[in-house]
Write a protein that holds these residues in place. Structure first.
Motif, PDB file in Angstrom:
ATOM      1  N   ARG A   1      36.100  30.005  36.078  1.00 37.12           N
ATOM      2  CA  ARG A   1      36.643  30.086  37.408  1.00 37.12           C
ATOM      3  C   ARG A   1      36.153  31.303  38.083  1.00 37.12           C
ATOM      4  O   ARG A   1      35.850  31.280  39.274  1.00 37.12           O
ATOM      5  CB  ARG A   1      38.189  30.280  37.320  1.00 37.12           C
ATOM      6  N   ARG A   2      35.980  32.440  37.357  1.00 38.42           N
ATOM      7  CA  ARG A   2      35.456  33.568  37.886  1.00 38.42           C
ATOM      8  C   ARG A   2      33.910  33.407  38.321  1.00 38.42           C
ATOM      9  O   ARG A   2      33.581  33.773  39.529  1.00 38.42           O
ATOM     10  CB  ARG A   2      35.502  34.515  36.748  1.00 38.42           C
ATOM     11  N   ARG A   3      33.116  32.473  37.508  1.00 40.24           N
ATOM     12  CA  ARG A   3      31.710  32.348  38.061  1.00 40.24           C
ATOM     13  C   ARG A   3      31.928  31.505  39.354  1.00 40.24           C
ATOM     14  O   ARG A   3      31.035  31.830  40.378  1.00 40.24           O
ATOM     15  CB  ARG A   3      31.228  31.572  37.106  1.00 40.24           C
TER      16      ARG A   3
ATOM     17  N   LEU B   1      34.217  31.742  41.419  1.00 40.92           N
ATOM     18  CA  LEU B   1      34.706  32.599  42.441  1.00 40.92           C
ATOM     19  C   LEU B   1      33.437  33.618  43.066  1.00 40.92           C
ATOM     20  O   LEU B   1      33.301  33.609  44.242  1.00 40.92           O
ATOM     21  CB  LEU B   1      35.768  33.531  41.942  1.00 40.92           C
ATOM     22  N   ARG B   2      32.642  33.829  42.175  1.00 38.56           N
ATOM     23  CA  ARG B   2      31.602  34.669  42.532  1.00 38.56           C
ATOM     24  C   ARG B   2      30.638  33.942  43.382  1.00 38.56           C
ATOM     25  O   ARG B   2      30.156  34.457  44.525  1.00 38.56           O
ATOM     26  CB  ARG B   2      30.773  35.224  41.221  1.00 38.56           C
TER      27      ARG B   2
ATOM     28  N   TYR C   1      35.842  42.347  33.069  1.00 40.59           N
ATOM     29  CA  TYR C   1      36.817  41.436  33.378  1.00 40.59           C
ATOM     30  C   TYR C   1      37.156  40.791  31.972  1.00 40.59           C
ATOM     31  O   TYR C   1      36.273  40.468  31.047  1.00 40.59           O
ATOM     32  CB  TYR C   1      36.216  40.317  34.194  1.00 40.59           C
TER      33      TYR C   1
ATOM     34  N   GLN D   1      41.432  33.162  43.454  1.00 40.35           N
ATOM     35  CA  GLN D   1      41.927  34.460  42.971  1.00 40.35           C
ATOM     36  C   GLN D   1      43.520  34.069  42.622  1.00 40.35           C
ATOM     37  O   GLN D   1      43.827  35.038  41.642  1.00 40.35           O
ATOM     38  CB  GLN D   1      41.978  35.401  44.314  1.00 40.35           C
TER      39      GLN D   1
ATOM     40  N   SER E   1      43.315  33.030  39.027  1.00 36.02           N
ATOM     41  CA  SER E   1      42.590  33.914  38.037  1.00 36.02           C
ATOM     42  C   SER E   1      43.756  35.174  37.723  1.00 36.02           C
ATOM     43  O   SER E   1      43.607  35.766  36.607  1.00 36.02           O
ATOM     44  CB  SER E   1      41.639  34.667  38.725  1.00 36.02           C
TER      45      SER E   1
ATOM     46  N   THR F   1      41.247  42.626  35.253  1.00 34.97           N
ATOM     47  CA  THR F   1      40.104  43.488  35.734  1.00 34.97           C
ATOM     48  C   THR F   1      40.377  44.930  35.135  1.00 34.97           C
ATOM     49  O   THR F   1      41.573  45.410  35.336  1.00 34.97           O
ATOM     50  CB  THR F   1      39.873  43.581  37.278  1.00 34.97           C
TER      51      THR F   1
ATOM     52  N   THR G   1      43.081  36.212  33.903  1.00 39.38           N
ATOM     53  CA  THR G   1      41.911  37.011  34.041  1.00 39.38           C
ATOM     54  C   THR G   1      42.461  38.640  34.421  1.00 39.38           C
ATOM     55  O   THR G   1      43.293  38.814  35.540  1.00 39.38           O
ATOM     56  CB  THR G   1      40.885  36.580  35.121  1.00 39.38           C
TER      57      THR G   1
ATOM     58  N   LEU H   1      36.800  32.102  32.373  1.00 43.79           N
ATOM     59  CA  LEU H   1      35.499  32.531  32.825  1.00 43.79           C
ATOM     60  C   LEU H   1      34.675  31.502  33.877  1.00 43.79           C
ATOM     61  O   LEU H   1      34.070  31.945  34.805  1.00 43.79           O
ATOM     62  CB  LEU H   1      34.695  32.647  31.600  1.00 43.79           C
TER      63      LEU H   1
ATOM     64  N   TYR I   1      38.934  37.852  30.202  1.00 38.56           N
ATOM     65  CA  TYR I   1      39.282  36.586  30.046  1.00 38.56           C
ATOM     66  C   TYR I   1      40.074  36.072  28.762  1.00 38.56           C
ATOM     67  O   TYR I   1      39.461  36.109  27.786  1.00 38.56           O
ATOM     68  CB  TYR I   1      37.887  35.390  30.207  1.00 38.56           C
TER      69      TYR I   1
END
Length: 427
Positions: free
Chosen positions: A98-100, A102-103, A88, A190, A193, A199, A197, A96, A90
């Motif tokens: 936001r991704r955490r 999201l996980r 990923y 999402q 992101s 991928t 972000t 970053l 960022y």
């Protein structure tokens, strides 16, 4: 002055000088004493030569856009399928975070769905007991170091806890509503992101390596056919840089190569088609059995050698320029100082004829119960100031000979004025 007092003082002075003389004699004797012992130990001497070479593999660089933060997903040496996410990218710290989040929400949603599948109207008391059983199972697995089903046990335990929170007549409805709410939050994150972000996906399947060094475009299996000792020297002198935006690479073939140069004398010992042990000891410690693919004629005193292997790909996936040992043979024995090895004339009796002859025997004197004992040895290799030796036994040794034979851990006498069997050794 009384006569007795004078005599007493004279005696005290004499005793003082006698004590001083004794101490001085002891010190001088200890300095002059040339008898000392060394503890022996098992040792291995390798018949090996050092070589510096390049590791060559079929590699595809994985690249992405320039980003402030790169989060690489696969572990070093992990196999990755084509199309799988490998990183990923960022643009800033908030992306970053936001991704955490999201996980975390995705995992919580999976747990709720898992709990919904197991929602069967179980009463609270039975659910409590199931939670206790799950806790005991987790603790037992941790105590015994059994991590094979840890992920499944953890997910089951979390599911039971969530089910306990929804253990009511409306449990199924509440779970479904919670899943729907989480789904809305996940979609919102999402969408946000997508702006900051990116991928990165694997363009092909292979073994992942986080290091892209720039050699990927010049070092590949097909170029080995045209590689010479001169061109190899040029490649060794290069200092390439990694491609811009590289997040790693994929090794697309399990077979990898080591190209190096050796002297003509060493090249004569390498036979194409046979295998040789290559020991790595710098960036990775390990031994690999490699097949000798090619040995060229000497060019300017150097012979190009190509070795190959299909083993330890994950362990060597980050290596490129390496200095290794090509091991032809290894000898195991006992390491003793050269000063301890002696050659003496000993009487040897033939067990069949009973005839006694005098012959030179190589051996060492070992300190046994404060006495010197001669034990025959055979020299296997010269290791600088030491020899690698092994005990010499008759063709049909007896139990007593096996017990008294020279072995690792014996105290060998390194030096003395004179040694013989049974000599009492004192300090």
């Amino acid at each position: 002055m009384k006569q007795g007092t004078v005599i007493t003082r004279i005696m005290i002075v004499l005793m003082f000088f006698m004590v001083c003389a004794y101490l001085l004699f002891s010190v001088l004797r200890s300095l002059d004493d040339r008898t000392y012992t060394v503890t022996t130990y098992a040792h291995t001497v390798d018949d090996a030569v050092e070589a510096t070479g390049l590791l060559i593999r079929a590699e595809t660089v994985v690249t992405g856009q320039t980003a402030a933060i790169v989060d690489v997903l696969p572990d070093q040496g992990e196999k990755v399928r084509a199309g799988a996410a490998v990183a990923y990218l960022y643009q800033d710290e908030s992306a970053l975070d936001r991704r955490r989040e999201l996980r975390t929400l995705t995992l919580e949603q999976e747990q709720l769905k898992y709990a919904l599948q197991g929602q069967d109207g179980t009463d609270a008391s039975r659910l409590d007991q199931s939670i206790v059983d799950a806790m005991v199972g987790l603790r037992t697995s941790a105590a015994y170091g059994d991590l094979t089903s840890l992920e499944e046990q953890s997910l089951s335990f979390k599911s039971l806890v969530i089910r306990h929170g929804y253990a009511s007549d409306a449990g199924v409805d509440e779970l479904s509503a919670a899943i729907t709410a989480l789904d809305a939050q996940i979609q919102a994150l999402q969408s946000a992101s997508a702006l900051d972000t990116t991928t990165v996906y694997a363009p092909c399947s292979g073994t992942f390596s986080a290091m892209a060094d720039g050699y990927e475009s010049t070092l590949y299996p097909d170029m080995l056919e045209s590689l010479t000792a001169a061109s190899f020297k040029q490649l060794m002198a290069q200092d390439p840089t990694a491609p811009a935006g590289a997040v790693g690479k994929l090794i697309t073939n399990s077979k990898w190569y080591l190209a190096t140069t050796v002297s003509p004398e060493v090249a004569e010992r390498l036979v194409v088609g046979r295998s040789v042990t290559v020991r790595f000891s710098r960036d990775w410690s390990g031994e690999v059995s490699m097949k000798i693919e090619r040995v060229d004629e000497a060019t300017d005193g150097a012979c190009l050698v190509i070795l190959s292997s299909t083993r330890n790909l994950a362990d060597t996936s980050m290596l490129r320029k390496q200095t290794v040992d090509i091991v032809f043979n290894s000898l195991d024995g006992i390491r003793v100082p050269k000063k301890a090895v002696r050659t003496e004339n000993r009487e040897v009796t033939d067990p069949e004829t009973g005839e006694t002859t005098t012959k030179q025997v190589i051996g060492v004197y070992v300190l046994t119960a404060a006495q010197a004992e001669f034990k025959a040895v055979e020299i296997l290799a010269d290791d600088g100031d030491y020899y690698l030796v092994q005990a010499v036994l008759p063709d049909v040794p007896t139990d007593n000979q096996l017990k008294t034979a020279f072995r690792a851990g014996d105290q060998v006498i390194v030096s003395s004025d004179e040694l013989y069997d049974g000599k009492v050794m004192t300090k």
